[in-house]
Design a protein around this motif. Structure first.
Motif, PDB file in Angstrom:
ATOM      1  N   PRO A 103       0.837  -1.217   0.000  1.00  0.00           N
ATOM      2  CA  PRO A 103       0.000   0.000   0.000  1.00  0.00           C
ATOM      3  C   PRO A 103       0.864   1.255   0.000  1.00  0.00           C
ATOM      4  O   PRO A 103       2.033   1.242   0.410  1.00  0.00           O
ATOM      5  N   ASP A 104       0.270   2.339  -0.468  1.00  0.00           N
ATOM      6  CA  ASP A 104       1.010   3.598  -0.548  1.00  0.00           C
ATOM      7  C   ASP A 104       1.408   4.110   0.829  1.00  0.00           C
ATOM      8  O   ASP A 104       2.411   4.804   0.990  1.00  0.00           O
ATOM      9  N   THR A 105       0.628   3.756   1.855  1.00  0.00           N
ATOM     10  CA  THR A 105       0.924   4.232   3.210  1.00  0.00           C
ATOM     11  C   THR A 105       2.037   3.434   3.887  1.00  0.00           C
ATOM     12  O   THR A 105       2.455   3.788   4.988  1.00  0.00           O
ATOM     13  N   SER A 106       2.508   2.344   3.254  1.00  0.00           N
ATOM     14  CA  SER A 106       3.542   1.527   3.882  1.00  0.00           C
ATOM     15  C   SER A 106       4.925   2.157   3.805  1.00  0.00           C
ATOM     16  O   SER A 106       5.834   1.730   4.509  1.00  0.00           O
ATOM     17  N   GLY A 107       5.093   3.149   2.930  1.00  0.00           N
ATOM     18  CA  GLY A 107       6.397   3.775   2.763  1.00  0.00           C
ATOM     19  C   GLY A 107       7.276   3.089   1.747  1.00  0.00           C
ATOM     20  O   GLY A 107       8.336   3.621   1.388  1.00  0.00           O
ATOM     21  N   ALA A 108       6.887   1.909   1.237  1.00  0.00           N
ATOM     22  CA  ALA A 108       7.696   1.184   0.262  1.00  0.00           C
ATOM     23  C   ALA A 108       7.845   1.943  -1.056  1.00  0.00           C
ATOM     24  O   ALA A 108       8.956   2.009  -1.609  1.00  0.00           O
ATOM     25  N   PRO A 109       6.768   2.539  -1.630  1.00  0.00           N
ATOM     26  CA  PRO A 109       6.964   3.297  -2.873  1.00  0.00           C
ATOM     27  C   PRO A 109       7.937   4.469  -2.724  1.00  0.00           C
ATOM     28  O   PRO A 109       8.729   4.744  -3.635  1.00  0.00           O
ATOM     29  N   ASP A 110       7.910   5.162  -1.583  1.00  0.00           N
ATOM     30  CA  ASP A 110       8.839   6.273  -1.376  1.00  0.00           C
ATOM     31  C   ASP A 110      10.281   5.779  -1.307  1.00  0.00           C
ATOM     32  O   ASP A 110      11.209   6.458  -1.791  1.00  0.00           O
ATOM     33  N   ILE A 111      10.487   4.627  -0.723  1.00  0.00           N
ATOM     34  CA  ILE A 111      11.841   4.063  -0.653  1.00  0.00           C
ATOM     35  C   ILE A 111      12.362   3.755  -2.049  1.00  0.00           C
ATOM     36  O   ILE A 111      13.520   4.060  -2.391  1.00  0.00           O
ATOM     37  N   VAL A 112      11.519   3.160  -2.877  1.00  0.00           N
ATOM     38  CA  VAL A 112      11.931   2.824  -4.243  1.00  0.00           C
ATOM     39  C   VAL A 112      12.217   4.098  -5.037  1.00  0.00           C
ATOM     40  O   VAL A 112      13.197   4.166  -5.806  1.00  0.00           O
ATOM     41  N   ARG A 122      22.246   4.255   2.586  1.00  0.00           N
ATOM     42  CA  ARG A 122      22.481   3.480   3.798  1.00  0.00           C
ATOM     43  C   ARG A 122      21.213   3.523   4.647  1.00  0.00           C
ATOM     44  O   ARG A 122      20.599   4.582   4.817  1.00  0.00           O
ATOM     45  N   ALA A 123      20.824   2.378   5.168  1.00  0.00           N
ATOM     46  CA  ALA A 123      19.560   2.283   5.899  1.00  0.00           C
ATOM     47  C   ALA A 123      19.527   3.228   7.095  1.00  0.00           C
ATOM     48  O   ALA A 123      18.513   3.884   7.347  1.00  0.00           O
ATOM     49  N   SER A 124      20.624   3.326   7.818  1.00  0.00           N
ATOM     50  CA  SER A 124      20.649   4.192   9.009  1.00  0.00           C
ATOM     51  C   SER A 124      20.494   5.660   8.629  1.00  0.00           C
ATOM     52  O   SER A 124      19.804   6.417   9.323  1.00  0.00           O
ATOM     53  N   ASP A 125      21.113   6.087   7.519  1.00  0.00           N
ATOM     54  CA  ASP A 125      20.995   7.485   7.089  1.00  0.00           C
ATOM     55  C   ASP A 125      19.570   7.813   6.671  1.00  0.00           C
ATOM     56  O   ASP A 125      19.052   8.896   6.960  1.00  0.00           O
ATOM     57  N   TYR A 126      18.921   6.866   5.989  1.00  0.00           N
ATOM     58  CA  TYR A 126      17.547   7.106   5.533  1.00  0.00           C
ATOM     59  C   TYR A 126      16.583   7.178   6.713  1.00  0.00           C
ATOM     60  O   TYR A 126      15.677   8.020   6.750  1.00  0.00           O
ATOM     61  N   ALA A 136       9.813   4.147  11.955  1.00  0.00           N
ATOM     62  CA  ALA A 136       9.317   2.801  12.265  1.00  0.00           C
ATOM     63  C   ALA A 136       8.593   2.195  11.063  1.00  0.00           C
ATOM     64  O   ALA A 136       8.776   1.010  10.738  1.00  0.00           O
ATOM     65  N   VAL A 137       7.782   3.021  10.375  1.00  0.00           N
ATOM     66  CA  VAL A 137       7.077   2.531   9.182  1.00  0.00           C
ATOM     67  C   VAL A 137       8.073   2.204   8.069  1.00  0.00           C
ATOM     68  O   VAL A 137       7.964   1.164   7.403  1.00  0.00           O
ATOM     69  N   SER A 138       9.046   3.083   7.870  1.00  0.00           N
ATOM     70  CA  SER A 138      10.036   2.861   6.813  1.00  0.00           C
ATOM     71  C   SER A 138      10.902   1.641   7.112  1.00  0.00           C
ATOM     72  O   SER A 138      11.257   0.888   6.192  1.00  0.00           O
ATOM     73  N   LYS A 139      11.238   1.445   8.370  1.00  0.00           N
ATOM     74  CA  LYS A 139      12.049   0.280   8.738  1.00  0.00           C
ATOM     75  C   LYS A 139      11.305  -1.013   8.450  1.00  0.00           C
ATOM     76  O   LYS A 139      11.883  -1.988   7.942  1.00  0.00           O
ATOM     77  N   ASN A 140      10.032  -1.023   8.764  1.00  0.00           N
ATOM     78  CA  ASN A 140       9.224  -2.204   8.463  1.00  0.00           C
ATOM     79  C   ASN A 140       9.110  -2.422   6.953  1.00  0.00           C
ATOM     80  O   ASN A 140       9.182  -3.561   6.472  1.00  0.00           O
ATOM     81  N   ALA A 141       8.959  -1.331   6.195  1.00  0.00           N
ATOM     82  CA  ALA A 141       8.851  -1.451   4.736  1.00  0.00           C
ATOM     83  C   ALA A 141      10.157  -1.955   4.126  1.00  0.00           C
ATOM     84  O   ALA A 141      10.141  -2.801   3.220  1.00  0.00           O
ATOM     85  N   ILE A 142      11.290  -1.465   4.614  1.00  0.00           N
ATOM     86  CA  ILE A 142      12.579  -1.930   4.104  1.00  0.00           C
ATOM     87  C   ILE A 142      12.769  -3.407   4.403  1.00  0.00           C
ATOM     88  O   ILE A 142      13.281  -4.176   3.574  1.00  0.00           O
ATOM     89  N   ALA A 247      20.177  -1.092  -2.339  1.00  0.00           N
ATOM     90  CA  ALA A 247      19.973  -0.725  -3.741  1.00  0.00           C
ATOM     91  C   ALA A 247      18.837  -1.571  -4.295  1.00  0.00           C
ATOM     92  O   ALA A 247      18.432  -2.577  -3.696  1.00  0.00           O
ATOM     93  N   LEU A 248      18.308  -1.164  -5.444  1.00  0.00           N
ATOM     94  CA  LEU A 248      17.245  -1.923  -6.091  1.00  0.00           C
ATOM     95  C   LEU A 248      17.804  -3.202  -6.707  1.00  0.00           C
ATOM     96  O   LEU A 248      18.905  -3.210  -7.253  1.00  0.00           O
ATOM     97  N   ASN A 249      17.037  -4.264  -6.606  1.00  0.00           N
ATOM     98  CA  ASN A 249      17.425  -5.549  -7.185  1.00  0.00           C
ATOM     99  C   ASN A 249      16.799  -5.659  -8.575  1.00  0.00           C
ATOM    100  O   ASN A 249      15.652  -6.086  -8.731  1.00  0.00           O
ATOM    101  N   HIS A 250      17.531  -5.249  -9.594  1.00  0.00           N
ATOM    102  CA  HIS A 250      16.996  -5.253 -10.956  1.00  0.00           C
ATOM    103  C   HIS A 250      16.749  -6.671 -11.457  1.00  0.00           C
ATOM    104  O   HIS A 250      15.858  -6.885 -12.290  1.00  0.00           O
ATOM    105  N   ASP A 251      17.528  -7.642 -10.984  1.00  0.00           N
ATOM    106  CA  ASP A 251      17.293  -9.030 -11.406  1.00  0.00           C
ATOM    107  C   ASP A 251      15.932  -9.532 -10.942  1.00  0.00           C
ATOM    108  O   ASP A 251      15.242 -10.244 -11.669  1.00  0.00           O
TER     109      ASP A 251
END
Length: 601
Positions: A103-112, A122-126, A136-142, A247-251
């Motif tokens: 879902p859009d509220t999960s934060g996953a689209p913003d990470i991508v 770097r995860a800690s910087d983000y 907390a939401v972004s950590k769960n999405a990552i 990073a994104l996994n293009h494979d």
């Protein structure tokens, strides 16, 4: 690497990053591997400018670098990676896949989107740049993205060209093998190549670990762990390693796009319900598939029971299956109902009437009979549920059998009977057949149905001369000669001359037509890339024809409120330009699908 692909990536970078970045990349593509000083000399740009430009290019891995172990860092060389730059075309597809699964509220689209912009983070910087609740939401999405392998960790060696990395491993392995009179130099090199290849393959598969980028979660992770367990099937005790570089996994995205293509083909060939079943089979196999090519030799299997457990209950499997004897089934069902009523009220109608006449005289017998009926109905309900599950399994196996029955297009193959049926997919054979079908469709659109018919005959028979081809196709030779010439001009067919004598006279020579799929697909890919270049050049040209309105749209106040900041005529002009852009970008997405089929899967 091809000329049209280079032109396309240069156009993309010029439109996104500017002219200076495009000039540096064009220089690297034109002259190959260069040092910093040579880039400055050939591009005629200052050295400080080159250094600033290389930062975002290396960060996104559009440019790879190499430093010799025995040399200083000033002698670093840089090489352009067209494949990484071409992935810009698929940016919208990446975001679309994530939006479909999260879902859009999960934060996953913003990470991508951030990874598409910055290349890696770097995860800690983000997480540190966000508030506590957002972190907390972004950590769960990552964590979920890492578990689904849509994100991957980034190692230092991935910024280096693979050829140089392999040669470093080879030289180290070769130096470790001692020289002796019993072992020749050729044998030493063969042994070193075998050991280097094995080590290099291990290095490339370092991301295949299911716990890559994950660490044990602290106690009390709560709902996020349960959510990750429910969506991914992974252990809820894992969370993202904040020190990891992501990073994104293009494979993995290529695997998802291949699954989408196969499901669409199954829908066209068989039906929507069977395609939905096939999509679920691919979803069950997805966690075991890390890339489209160079996958493990071990066959990946799935059982019917696993597919049934994860299949959507709203999919009506029986609606797409033709029942052979529905009348017998309805009669048996009605007979079961009548027998059940007779057991409740008596053995026949007269007994039922006598029971009704004396029902008021024995209330306890009636109550006990009701209790017996309730127990009987409960047992019948349980048996009906088991029967429904068995029936749904049968219908599922019918659909899987439909997918496996076509030998020319084997969507799936049965390998055992474990779990109601064990199935596997031969992706190499299937994708080869998909390429043939897509190529035949393009030939039909460009040259006509007769040309496609001749191509299929040549593909099935190998090398064929003109007379034999005319006899098989049931067409006169003069009608097929122009078609063969047209196919030869676009690279679909090749001609082999077999002389019958030493003089090589044309009248004493056999001319055999044959089809080389790999060469034909490569030429078709170049034609598709050329079309993509023209489409994007047209988009840039449309923007250049209206410089004033395009410049005004770059202002921050206009972006936030276009309705009030633009006049009606300007809004109409913007709508017209964006309509043209959308049509060409959508056409480029369709062309990219052809590139994916002919080259990347």
């Amino acid at each position: 690497m091809s000329q049209h692909e280079e032109e396309l990536v240069v156009l993309l970078l010029r439109d996104i990053y500017g002219d200076i970045v495009a000039t540096v990349v064009d220089t690297l593509l034109k002259y190959g591997r260069l040092t910093l000083q040579l880039i400055s000399r050939y591009s005629k740009l200052p050295l400080a400018t080159i250094q600033r430009v290389l930062v975002p290019l290396v960060q996104n891995r559009f440019v790879l670098y190499w430093v010799d172990e025995n040399a200083s860092s000033d002698n670093a060389t840089y090489v352009a990676s067209t494949r990484n730059m071409y992935n810009i075309v698929r940016s919208g597809m990446f975001v679309s896949f994530v939006l479909d699964r999260f879902p859009d509220t999960s934060g996953a689209p913003d990470i991508v989107k951030n990874l598409l912009l910055y290349g890696h983070i770097r995860a800690s910087d983000y997480l540190a740049a966000q508030s506590a609740s957002q972190a907390a939401v972004s950590k769960n999405a990552i964590t979920l993205l890492l578990q689904r392998k849509l994100l991957t960790t980034l190692r230092r060696h991935e910024f280096n060209p693979q050829s140089d990395l392999y040669m470093r491993i080879f030289n180290r392995r070769l130096a470790a093998i001692p020289r002796s009179k019993a072992v020749s130099e050729a044998k030493r090199e063969v042994q070193a190549h075998a050991e280097a290849t094995e080590e290099f393959n291990v290095l490339k598969r370092v991301h295949d670990d299911i716990n890559d980028g994950l660490v044990a979660a602290a106690n009390g992770n709560g709902s996020s762990s349960k959510r990750g367990h429910s969506l991914t099937g992974s252990s809820p005790s894992k969370t993202v390693d904040e020190s990891a570089v992501l990073a994104l996994n293009h494979d993995k995205f290529a695997v998802l796009m291949r699954a989408q293509i196969l499901v669409h083909l199954a829908s066209q060939r068989i039906g929507k319900v069977t395609a939905a079943v096939y999509g679920q089979v691919l979803d069950c196999m997805e966690p075991k598939l890390f890339r489209c090519v160079d996958n493990t030799d071990k066959a990946i299997t799935i059982t019917s029971l696993e597919v049934l457990r994860s299949l959507n209950a709203n999919i009506k499997l029986a609606s797409a299956i033709a029942v052979r004897s529905s009348k017998k089934r309805s009669k048996s069902a009605s007979s079961r109902v009548s027998k059940r009523q007779k057991r409740r009220h008596g053995t026949d109608d007269s007994a039922g009437e006598s029971d009704d006449s004396m029902g008021s005289s024995n209330i306890s017998d009636v109550e006990s009979s009701h209790r017996d009926d309730d127990n009987e109905e409960g047992d019948e309900a349980d048996s009906d549920d088991k029967c429904a599950n068995n029936t749904r399994m049968e219908h599922l196996n019918f659909h899987l059998a439909l997918l496996s029955c076509n030998q020319n297009l084997p969507f799936i193959k049965k390998v055992g009977n474990r779990g109601g049926g064990e199935w596997t997919i031969d992706f190499d054979t299937l994708t080869a057949r998909v390429r043939e079908l897509e190529y035949d469709k393009l030939i039909t659109q460009k040259q006509g149905a007769i040309a496609c018919r001749l191509l299929r005959i040549i593909r099935d028979n190998g090398r064929v001369d003109e007379k034999q081809l005319a006899r098989i196709a049931l067409l006169p030779p003069k009608d097929i000669r122009s078609q063969l010439t047209a196919l030869h001009e676009i690279g679909c067919l090749d001609l082999q001359e077999v002389p019958r004598g030493t003089d090589r006279a044309p009248s004493r020579t056999y001319y055999l037509w044959y089809h080389k799929p790999k060469c034909a697909y490569a030429l078709m890919t170049q034609a598709v890339l050329k079309t993509m270049v023209r489409c994007y050049a047209r988009v840039i040209e449309e923007r250049g024809r209206r410089p004033s309105i395009m410049t005004k749209l770059l202002r921050e106040d206009v972006r936030l409120d276009e309705v009030n900041m633009l006049t009606p005529a300007e809004r109409e002009e913007v709508r017209r330009v964006r309509g043209v852009e959308e049509r060409f970008i959508a056409h480029m997405a369709k062309l990219d699908k052809l590139v994916l089929i002919f080259r990347d899967i």
